[in-house]
Design an enzyme around this catalytic site. Structure first.
Site, PDB file in Angstrom:
ATOM      1  N   GLU A  34       0.828  -1.205   0.000  1.00 46.66           N
ATOM      2  CA  GLU A  34       0.000   0.000   0.000  1.00 46.66           C
ATOM      3  C   GLU A  34       0.867   1.260   0.000  1.00 46.66           C
ATOM      4  O   GLU A  34       0.956   1.992   0.987  1.00 46.66           O
ATOM      5  CB  GLU A  34      -0.969  -0.049   1.174  1.00 46.66           C
ATOM      6  CG  GLU A  34      -1.946  -1.215   1.034  1.00 46.66           C
ATOM      7  CD  GLU A  34      -2.933  -1.322   2.172  1.00 46.66           C
ATOM      8  OE1 GLU A  34      -2.980  -0.410   3.024  1.00 46.66           O
ATOM      9  OE2 GLU A  34      -3.669  -2.323   2.226  1.00 46.66           O
ATOM     10  N   ASN A  58       1.323   2.928   6.764  1.00 43.92           N
ATOM     11  CA  ASN A  58       0.791   1.581   6.872  1.00 43.92           C
ATOM     12  C   ASN A  58       0.951   1.034   8.285  1.00 43.92           C
ATOM     13  O   ASN A  58       1.932   1.313   8.966  1.00 43.92           O
ATOM     14  CB  ASN A  58       1.488   0.655   5.881  1.00 43.92           C
ATOM     15  CG  ASN A  58       1.183   1.031   4.443  1.00 43.92           C
ATOM     16  OD1 ASN A  58       0.044   1.162   4.054  1.00 43.92           O
ATOM     17  ND2 ASN A  58       2.232   1.247   3.657  1.00 43.92           N
ATOM     18  N   HIS A  65     -18.491  -9.622   5.946  1.00 47.00           N
ATOM     19  CA  HIS A  65     -17.183  -9.032   6.222  1.00 47.00           C
ATOM     20  C   HIS A  65     -16.495  -9.812   7.330  1.00 47.00           C
ATOM     21  O   HIS A  65     -17.056  -9.990   8.411  1.00 47.00           O
ATOM     22  CB  HIS A  65     -17.314  -7.563   6.633  1.00 47.00           C
ATOM     23  CG  HIS A  65     -15.999  -6.893   6.863  1.00 47.00           C
ATOM     24  ND1 HIS A  65     -15.669  -6.257   8.034  1.00 47.00           N
ATOM     25  CD2 HIS A  65     -14.915  -6.781   6.058  1.00 47.00           C
ATOM     26  CE1 HIS A  65     -14.444  -5.771   7.943  1.00 47.00           C
ATOM     27  NE2 HIS A  65     -13.966  -6.069   6.748  1.00 47.00           N
ATOM     28  N   HIS A  66     -15.291 -10.293   7.048  1.00 43.68           N
ATOM     29  CA  HIS A  66     -14.470 -11.004   8.020  1.00 43.68           C
ATOM     30  C   HIS A  66     -13.133 -10.286   8.170  1.00 43.68           C
ATOM     31  O   HIS A  66     -12.184 -10.570   7.436  1.00 43.68           O
ATOM     32  CB  HIS A  66     -14.195 -12.446   7.573  1.00 43.68           C
ATOM     33  CG  HIS A  66     -15.377 -13.347   7.635  1.00 43.68           C
ATOM     34  ND1 HIS A  66     -15.393 -14.589   7.013  1.00 43.68           N
ATOM     35  CD2 HIS A  66     -16.587 -13.215   8.238  1.00 43.68           C
ATOM     36  CE1 HIS A  66     -16.561 -15.168   7.244  1.00 43.68           C
ATOM     37  NE2 HIS A  66     -17.300 -14.350   7.985  1.00 43.68           N
ATOM     38  N   GLU A  67     -13.038  -9.336   9.060  1.00 42.19           N
ATOM     39  CA  GLU A  67     -11.738  -8.769   9.406  1.00 42.19           C
ATOM     40  C   GLU A  67     -11.093  -9.701  10.425  1.00 42.19           C
ATOM     41  O   GLU A  67     -11.677 -10.014  11.455  1.00 42.19           O
ATOM     42  CB  GLU A  67     -11.881  -7.368   9.984  1.00 42.19           C
ATOM     43  CG  GLU A  67     -10.575  -6.758  10.476  1.00 42.19           C
ATOM     44  CD  GLU A  67      -9.488  -6.760   9.422  1.00 42.19           C
ATOM     45  OE1 GLU A  67      -8.432  -7.396   9.669  1.00 42.19           O
ATOM     46  OE2 GLU A  67      -9.686  -6.154   8.346  1.00 42.19           O
ATOM     47  N   HIS A 106      -8.528  -8.589   1.358  1.00 44.81           N
ATOM     48  CA  HIS A 106      -7.773  -7.344   1.503  1.00 44.81           C
ATOM     49  C   HIS A 106      -6.557  -7.586   2.403  1.00 44.81           C
ATOM     50  O   HIS A 106      -6.602  -8.414   3.310  1.00 44.81           O
ATOM     51  CB  HIS A 106      -8.654  -6.252   2.090  1.00 44.81           C
ATOM     52  CG  HIS A 106      -9.576  -5.640   1.090  1.00 44.81           C
ATOM     53  ND1 HIS A 106      -9.737  -4.271   0.960  1.00 44.81           N
ATOM     54  CD2 HIS A 106     -10.374  -6.193   0.148  1.00 44.81           C
ATOM     55  CE1 HIS A 106     -10.610  -4.021  -0.008  1.00 44.81           C
ATOM     56  NE2 HIS A 106     -11.012  -5.167  -0.507  1.00 44.81           N
ATOM     57  N   GLU A 107      -5.480  -6.840   2.121  1.00 47.70           N
ATOM     58  CA  GLU A 107      -4.200  -6.967   2.838  1.00 47.70           C
ATOM     59  C   GLU A 107      -3.543  -8.336   2.648  1.00 47.70           C
ATOM     60  O   GLU A 107      -2.603  -8.686   3.347  1.00 47.70           O
ATOM     61  CB  GLU A 107      -4.330  -6.669   4.339  1.00 47.70           C
ATOM     62  CG  GLU A 107      -4.711  -5.247   4.683  1.00 47.70           C
ATOM     63  CD  GLU A 107      -6.196  -5.036   4.723  1.00 47.70           C
ATOM     64  OE1 GLU A 107      -6.643  -3.916   4.400  1.00 47.70           O
ATOM     65  OE2 GLU A 107      -6.925  -5.982   5.105  1.00 47.70           O
ATOM     66  N   GLU A 139      -7.371  -6.716  -2.711  1.00 48.74           N
ATOM     67  CA  GLU A 139      -6.905  -5.341  -2.566  1.00 48.74           C
ATOM     68  C   GLU A 139      -5.419  -5.343  -2.902  1.00 48.74           C
ATOM     69  O   GLU A 139      -5.030  -5.118  -4.025  1.00 48.74           O
ATOM     70  CB  GLU A 139      -7.155  -4.843  -1.153  1.00 48.74           C
ATOM     71  CG  GLU A 139      -6.755  -3.378  -0.959  1.00 48.74           C
ATOM     72  CD  GLU A 139      -6.794  -2.966   0.490  1.00 48.74           C
ATOM     73  OE1 GLU A 139      -7.178  -1.829   0.764  1.00 48.74           O
ATOM     74  OE2 GLU A 139      -6.425  -3.787   1.355  1.00 48.74           O
ATOM     75  N   GLU A 184      -9.321   4.008  -0.142  1.00 47.66           N
ATOM     76  CA  GLU A 184      -9.371   4.375   1.274  1.00 47.66           C
ATOM     77  C   GLU A 184      -8.292   5.386   1.659  1.00 47.66           C
ATOM     78  O   GLU A 184      -8.511   6.237   2.538  1.00 47.66           O
ATOM     79  CB  GLU A 184      -9.252   3.133   2.152  1.00 47.66           C
ATOM     80  CG  GLU A 184      -7.941   2.381   2.017  1.00 47.66           C
ATOM     81  CD  GLU A 184      -7.922   1.097   2.834  1.00 47.66           C
ATOM     82  OE1 GLU A 184      -8.903   0.831   3.552  1.00 47.66           O
ATOM     83  OE2 GLU A 184      -6.923   0.356   2.754  1.00 47.66           O
TER      84      GLU A 184
END
Length: 718
Positions: free
Chosen positions: A177, A200, A420-422, A490-491, A509, A515
């Protein structure tokens, strides 16, 4: 004397071996040889010009109780060729989703079999030469003297022919990122500290000349070179470390928690190392070589995998309007112990029943497929920065999120909710709960999940791109396929074409997305979206989350783009998963511009790259899947760009209505972002367009076939 000369000649032949491979169209030539000392070496020639100078191949191993210079550690020298096999392959396959309906996979191949003197170890190198570049990998057949082994470092070289212009981000084991830096190769060392932005939340650099792939370069004589990898499976992510005295890149693998670069068990092979080359930047964008180096789909029934256009409860948290957490009362929470029913709501929680229904209504009204909801589940009060293992359970909603009622409401409107699973980078915890989380999704009809890996990887010592962590990402995707669930990670590690093999990996992502436009001084550069298709998107689509109309963000930040630029991204930034990221009320203010987002497709039968130059401009035309509709997008970088395109991709003899959404003359990505023009004209395959895009701007066009002459009454022809 003659006998002595003959012996010398035979000795020389046994030491030096050469194998040449040509691409199907003959424009590429790859020469492989064994150089003095038994070093496997290759070079690559394009249209008679050397683009990769002689470069060594191999790996350095690590054995316990063996001295550092022991020959056992070398898997890069003392080799001799014991055989080679050539082959030609040509097929056309159909992707589940993609930029084109079909993809041709055509290459010439040579497999060189090597034996290492003194160790009786065997290694094969497989080269595939396409009309757009070269792919090669190491293969380790079943054998007695090389079974279980640890990689200390891969020693693959890419020797450049000069001090090329490069479009790069700093090497990092944890994140991609970053904004891109454009410089000469010789300038990387001096610019590294400046390019290593500190915004980051997890960063691990390794070298003052280390950069990440996909690396884009341009030579002084106009040759474009892209270095990347394909089919990154059960291996660590490759970076590139530059010897800036000799202009030679060498592979640099991501280490695990022990400092090792890879655990191997023969028979095995590495990912492919890829070199895409052209004298036309458009061909780099159009290349499908990365996908072609991956295996066909392992999912037999793909009927449940659907390209998706969605809105979501997300930007309001990113921009500071709402929060993920339900309460501000607790400094810490414990799942199964903290009683949220007794907590005082903070009044800012975005994932509440009324707000989610508002987004569902908006999606249904405007033809969107789904609504993403972040912050629906318990645990967000102390989710980040605490190295917390048992951070989420992925099944328990907050008191103000009625999962059953909201799901039923969405389905009654013809809309799905995206889960959504963070994970907060707690990989062990996610795997602990994964089956139950996916079962919950099946119960309520969720068919897609956005997963996240924010923070330092747990267990501590691992990074986002190590072999162990990469195996987790693939485990999550394959496990999701068992439950017929699509994944948008993502990430995670940047993609390398494995979506061909696992097409339920519908989005990633793995780069600096929209963002960051809400992160104050860490905003994306105006030319960021003119570089991502040449770099990050080479390996697969990105969930960039475009479509911001209100550039002055709630938290005081600013989006470096015009509205016309944001519209164009739905075409230039290919993804089968596209979000309209802004608030519903901002779209309602600009209904005429919003119409393009409602109309634009997310899956395509054909794509034409019309104009392209890294960091400056990209113009793309795409034909919507199963229709005669076309959409065009153009984005510009720091400088204004006058696009000049022909509509010769349209069917001859047909008329179309083109609705052109363009920057107004006084549009400005800083001061006048919402200035745009919309006009309708009649076009045919003979039409041409000259259109200005301001810095950080662009234009978008929807092209619809004329069905009735009355539709074009009063419209001018282009």
């Amino acid at each position: 004397m003659k006998k002595l000369l003959l012996l010398v000649a035979l000795s020389f032949v046994s030491l030096i071996f050469a194998q040449q491979l040509k691409s199907p169209d003959g424009k590429f030539v790859m020469d492989f040889s064994i150089q003095n000392g038994g070093y496997p070496t290759y070079k690559l020639i394009y249209k008679g010009k050397e683009v990769i100078k002689p470069s060594h191949l191999g790996l350095e191993l690590k054995y316990k109780n063996v001295a550092q210079n022991d020959p056992q550690n070398s898997l890069f020298s003392n080799f001799e060729v014991i055989g080679s096999k050539t082959a030609t392959f040509d097929e056309t396959w159909k992707p589940v989703w993609g930029e084109t309906k079909t993809i041709r996979n055509h290459y010439n191949e040579v497999l060189v079999s090597l034996k290492q003197k003194g160790t009786d170890r065997y290694m094969d190198i497989r080269f595939r030469l396409f009309d757009d570049g070269l792919g090669f990998r190491y293969e380790f057949p079943q054998q007695k003297n090389l079974v279980y082994f640890t990689i200390k470092e891969e020693r693959t070289q890419f020797a450049m022919t000069g001090d090329h212009t490069a479009y790069w981000i700093p090497g990092d084991y944890d994140t991609q990122e970053y904004n891109y830096t454009t410089s000469k190769l010789s300038e990387i060392r001096g610019l590294m500290s400046k390019s290593y932005e500190k915004g980051n939340v997890s960063q691990t650099s390794f070298s003052p000349t280390g950069v990440q792939t996909s690396l884009m370069m341009k030579t002084a004589d106009g040759i474009y070179i892209n270095l990347h990898e394909a089919a990154l499976i059960d291996y660590s992510c490759m970076h590139l470390n530059l010897d800036d005295k000799n202009m030679v890149f060498e592979s640099w693998l991501t280490p695990d928690s022990h400092g090792d670069k890879g655990k191997m068990q023969a028979p095995r092979h590495t990912p492919w190392r890829t070199i895409i080359v052209s004298d036309d930047a458009r061909n780099i964008l159009a290349s499908k070589m990365t996908y072609n180096l991956n295996d066909p789909s392992k999912i037999t029934d793909t009927s449940w995998i659907k390209p998706t256009k969605y809105v979501g409860v997300w930007w309001e948290m990113i921009s500071g309007k709402s929060s993920w957490a339900y309460t501000d009362e607790f400094p810490s929470v414990q799942l199964g112990i903290t009683d949220y029913s007794k907590a005082k709501p903070n009044g800012k929680h975005g994932a509440n029943n009324a707000n989610v229904r508002r987004y569902i209504d908006f999606a249904a009204k405007n033809g969107f497929d789904a609504v993403l909801v972040e912050g629906w589940n318990t645990g967000w009060e102390d989710w980040f920065g605490n190295d917390k293992d048992y951070v989420f359970d992925f099944v328990t909603p907050y008191p103000d999120f009625d999962i059953a009622a909201l799901n039923a409401y969405a389905h009654s409107k013809g809309v799905k909710i995206i889960m959504h699973h963070e994970t907060s980078a707690s990989i062990r915890n996610y795997e602990r709960h994964m089956d139950e989380a996916y079962k919950l999704m099946n119960k309520y009809g969720y068919d897609a999940v956005k997963s996240g890996y924010v923070g330092s990887i747990l267990p501590l010592g691992e990074t986002h791109y190590s072999q162990w962590t990469n195996n987790h990402y693939l485990y999550a995707v394959t496990k999701a396929a068992d439950y017929k669930i699509m994944v948008n990670a993502h990430e995670a590690v940047r993609p390398t074409g494995i979506a061909r093999t696992y097409p339920n990996l519908i989005g990633n992502e793995s780069a600096r997305g929209t963002e960051y436009q809400a992160f104050g001084n860490e905003r994306n550069n105006p030319n960021h979206v003119t570089l991502l298709p040449f770099t990050r998107l080479i390996g697969g689509p990105m969930d960039y989350t475009p479509g911001i109309f209100q550039m002055d963000v709630t938290n005081g930040s600013h989006v470096n783009a015009t509205i016309a630029n944001q519209l164009a991204l739905y075409v230039t930034m290919y993804s089968p998963l596209q979000m309209a990221a802004d608030f519903p009320e901002n779209y309602e203010k600009f209904q005429d511009a919003f119409q393009f987002i409602k109309d634009v497709a997310v899956d395509w039968d054909d794509s034409k790259y019309l104009e392209a130059e890294p960091g400056q401009y990209i113009t793309v035309a795409r034909k919507a899947k199963g229709t005669d509709k076309w959409f065009v997008g153009n984005v510009a970088g720091y400088k204004p760009f006058t696009s000049k395109i022909s509509f010769d991709f349209l069917d001859k003899g047909k008329q179309y209505i083109a609705t052109i959404y363009s920057d107004a003359k006084d549009a400005d990505y800083l001061k006048n972002t919402q200035a745009y023009n919309i006009r309708k004209v009649v076009v045919t395959s003979k039409s041409k367009l000259e259109q200005l895009s301001v810095p950080g701007g662009g234009y978008a066009i929807s092209i619809i076939p004329v069905k009735d002459k009355a539709e074009i009454k009063g419209l001018k022809s282009l």
